[in-house]
Design a protein around this motif. Structure first.
Motif, PDB file in Angstrom:
ATOM      1  N   ASN A 102       0.847  -1.190   0.000  1.00 49.33           N
ATOM      2  CA  ASN A 102       0.000   0.000   0.000  1.00 49.33           C
ATOM      3  C   ASN A 102       0.886   1.246   0.000  1.00 49.33           C
ATOM      4  O   ASN A 102       1.447   1.635   1.022  1.00 49.33           O
ATOM      5  N   GLN A 187      -6.966   2.357   0.031  1.00 47.79           N
ATOM      6  CA  GLN A 187      -6.855   3.665  -0.604  1.00 47.79           C
ATOM      7  C   GLN A 187      -8.019   4.581  -0.235  1.00 47.79           C
ATOM      8  O   GLN A 187      -7.920   5.803  -0.376  1.00 47.79           O
ATOM      9  N   ILE A 189      -9.404   4.740   2.851  1.00 47.73           N
ATOM     10  CA  ILE A 189      -9.403   5.100   4.272  1.00 47.73           C
ATOM     11  C   ILE A 189      -9.026   6.573   4.417  1.00 47.73           C
ATOM     12  O   ILE A 189      -8.013   7.013   3.855  1.00 47.73           O
ATOM     13  N   PRO A 190      -9.791   7.358   5.173  1.00 50.58           N
ATOM     14  CA  PRO A 190      -9.424   8.766   5.392  1.00 50.58           C
ATOM     15  C   PRO A 190      -8.067   8.878   6.074  1.00 50.58           C
ATOM     16  O   PRO A 190      -7.733   8.086   6.953  1.00 50.58           O
ATOM     17  N   ARG A 191      -7.288   9.870   5.690  1.00 48.65           N
ATOM     18  CA  ARG A 191      -5.948  10.037   6.246  1.00 48.65           C
ATOM     19  C   ARG A 191      -5.970  10.673   7.627  1.00 48.65           C
ATOM     20  O   ARG A 191      -5.040  10.478   8.419  1.00 48.65           O
ATOM     21  N   ASP A 192      -7.006  11.443   7.929  1.00 51.30           N
ATOM     22  CA  ASP A 192      -7.028  12.195   9.198  1.00 51.30           C
ATOM     23  C   ASP A 192      -6.926  11.298  10.429  1.00 51.30           C
ATOM     24  O   ASP A 192      -6.100  11.559  11.316  1.00 51.30           O
ATOM     25  N   LEU A 194      -5.706   8.320  10.717  1.00 48.19           N
ATOM     26  CA  LEU A 194      -4.404   7.670  10.743  1.00 48.19           C
ATOM     27  C   LEU A 194      -3.320   8.625  11.217  1.00 48.19           C
ATOM     28  O   LEU A 194      -2.468   8.270  12.050  1.00 48.19           O
ATOM     29  N   GLU A 195      -3.353   9.859  10.705  1.00 48.58           N
ATOM     30  CA  GLU A 195      -2.356  10.840  11.121  1.00 48.58           C
ATOM     31  C   GLU A 195      -2.544  11.232  12.580  1.00 48.58           C
ATOM     32  O   GLU A 195      -1.563  11.411  13.314  1.00 48.58           O
ATOM     33  N   SER A 198      -1.132   8.488  14.739  1.00 49.55           N
ATOM     34  CA  SER A 198       0.333   8.501  14.725  1.00 49.55           C
ATOM     35  C   SER A 198       0.877   9.623  15.589  1.00 49.55           C
ATOM     36  O   SER A 198       1.861   9.440  16.328  1.00 49.55           O
ATOM     37  N   VAL A 212      -7.715   0.719  10.837  1.00 47.13           N
ATOM     38  CA  VAL A 212      -7.679   0.138   9.499  1.00 47.13           C
ATOM     39  C   VAL A 212      -8.644  -1.040   9.373  1.00 47.13           C
ATOM     40  O   VAL A 212      -9.438  -1.104   8.429  1.00 47.13           O
ATOM     41  N   TYR A 215     -12.376  -0.439   8.858  1.00 52.36           N
ATOM     42  CA  TYR A 215     -12.693   0.089   7.529  1.00 52.36           C
ATOM     43  C   TYR A 215     -12.708  -1.008   6.471  1.00 52.36           C
ATOM     44  O   TYR A 215     -13.539  -0.987   5.552  1.00 52.36           O
TER      45      TYR A 215
END
Length: 301
Positions: A102, A187, A189-192, A194-195, A198, A212, A215
């Motif tokens: 990915n 692809q 999955i919203p990035r917000d 995840l960020e 982190s 993850v 989803y």
């Protein structure tokens, strides 16, 4: 109001007119053969006794014989083993590779393309490839093992390994399907979240478990369902690699139905086996779909 009703009626008629060719085609190529299959299963039809074609005096005779047929019952157990093992590893390997691949790198894109090759090969070609791999005299695998001083007998001629050898070939061909589906889900999955996870110091396995996985879980259920249904059609691999042997070790249900219908000409009995497979696929599809829908509702609640 009347004009609006007429417009809706015309719209509905237009939809029906547009769908009618597809509906007719679906009935012709799907429902009519299915009806013929069910009707044939209710007769003792055999090419050696064609006058029994429309004999419905004892319509359940084939199904009663199936319950008393140890070879048929053994084929169901063999089918369950093959389906569970192959689908389980297809989902696990496909998920793992999707997580590894990915990304937007050109190397990752090339690797993804290469991994898709087994899925686009015709099943007969896949069977022939693994026939060569499993044949000691011409197998590159056996030659490499012999260089290391390891002697390996034919896996498809050994009753203890024949079924699992077929499972390996099936997994190799179809894990790219799960990989491709999961990659598409990743692809989306919203990035917000995840960020944010982190930045909060969450570990990778916790991000996967709590962000993850929820989803992509519906996609995994769909992949498992599709592959489970398709695993009942592992005919080319078995036909080319083992022909149902050694003995009946790799004789799954659809292959046993093929033998009854085309080797022994018991079309009524073979049709009954096909109907049982069809019902089994519907039941399994309903159970898996229900479980996935239940999990999705719980997650949304």
């Amino acid at each position: 109001m009347k004009r609006k009703t007429n417009w809706r009626s015309q719209q509905r008629n237009a939809w029906l007119a547009g769908l009618m060719p597809s509906i007719i085609l679906l009935v012709v190529i799907t429902l009519l053969p299915a009806m013929a299959l069910v009707i044939t299963s209710l007769t003792p039809l055999s090419l050696t006794n064609p006058q029994e074609t429309f004999n419905f005096s004892d319509p359940l005779i084939n199904y009663r014989q199936l319950l008393e047929d140890p070879r048929f019952l053994n084929s169901i157990i063999t089918q369950i083993k093959l389906s569970l093992v192959s689908v389980l590893f297809q989902v696990i390997i496909g998920l793992g590779l999707a997580l590894l691949l990915n990304g937007a790198s050109a190397w990752l894109h090339t690797a993804r393309t290469l991994f898709l090759i087994p899925m686009v090969l015709p099943p007969i070609i896949v069977a022939l490839i693994w026939k060569i791999i499993y044949t000691p005299d011409i197998s590159p695998l056996h030659q490499v093992l012999e260089l290391w001083g390891i002697t390996l007998n034919s896996l498809i001629a050994n009753p203890a390994t024949a079924l699992w050898a077929i499972a390996v070939a099936d997994i190799w061909q179809w894990f790219p399907f799960t990989m491709l589906m999961v990659l598409a889900a990743l692809q989306m999955i919203p990035r917000d979240p995840l960020e944010a996870a982190s930045l909060d110091g969450a570990r990778a396995h916790n991000i996967f478990r709590y962000i993850v996985l929820p989803y992509i879980k519906p996609v995994l259920v769909v992949c498992a369902l599709f592959r489970l249904i398709d695993s009942f059609k592992a005919f080319p691999l078995i036909y080319i690699l083992t022909d149902g042997g050694p003995g009946t070790v790799t004789e799954v249900t659809n292959y046993y139905g093929f033998i009854q219908a085309f080797n022994f000409s018991y079309w009524g009995y073979g049709s009954a086996i096909a109907v049982v497979i069809l019902v089994g696929v519907f039941v399994l599809s309903y159970i898996i779909g229900k479980a996935g829908w239940s999990d999705e509702r719980k997650a949304s609640a």
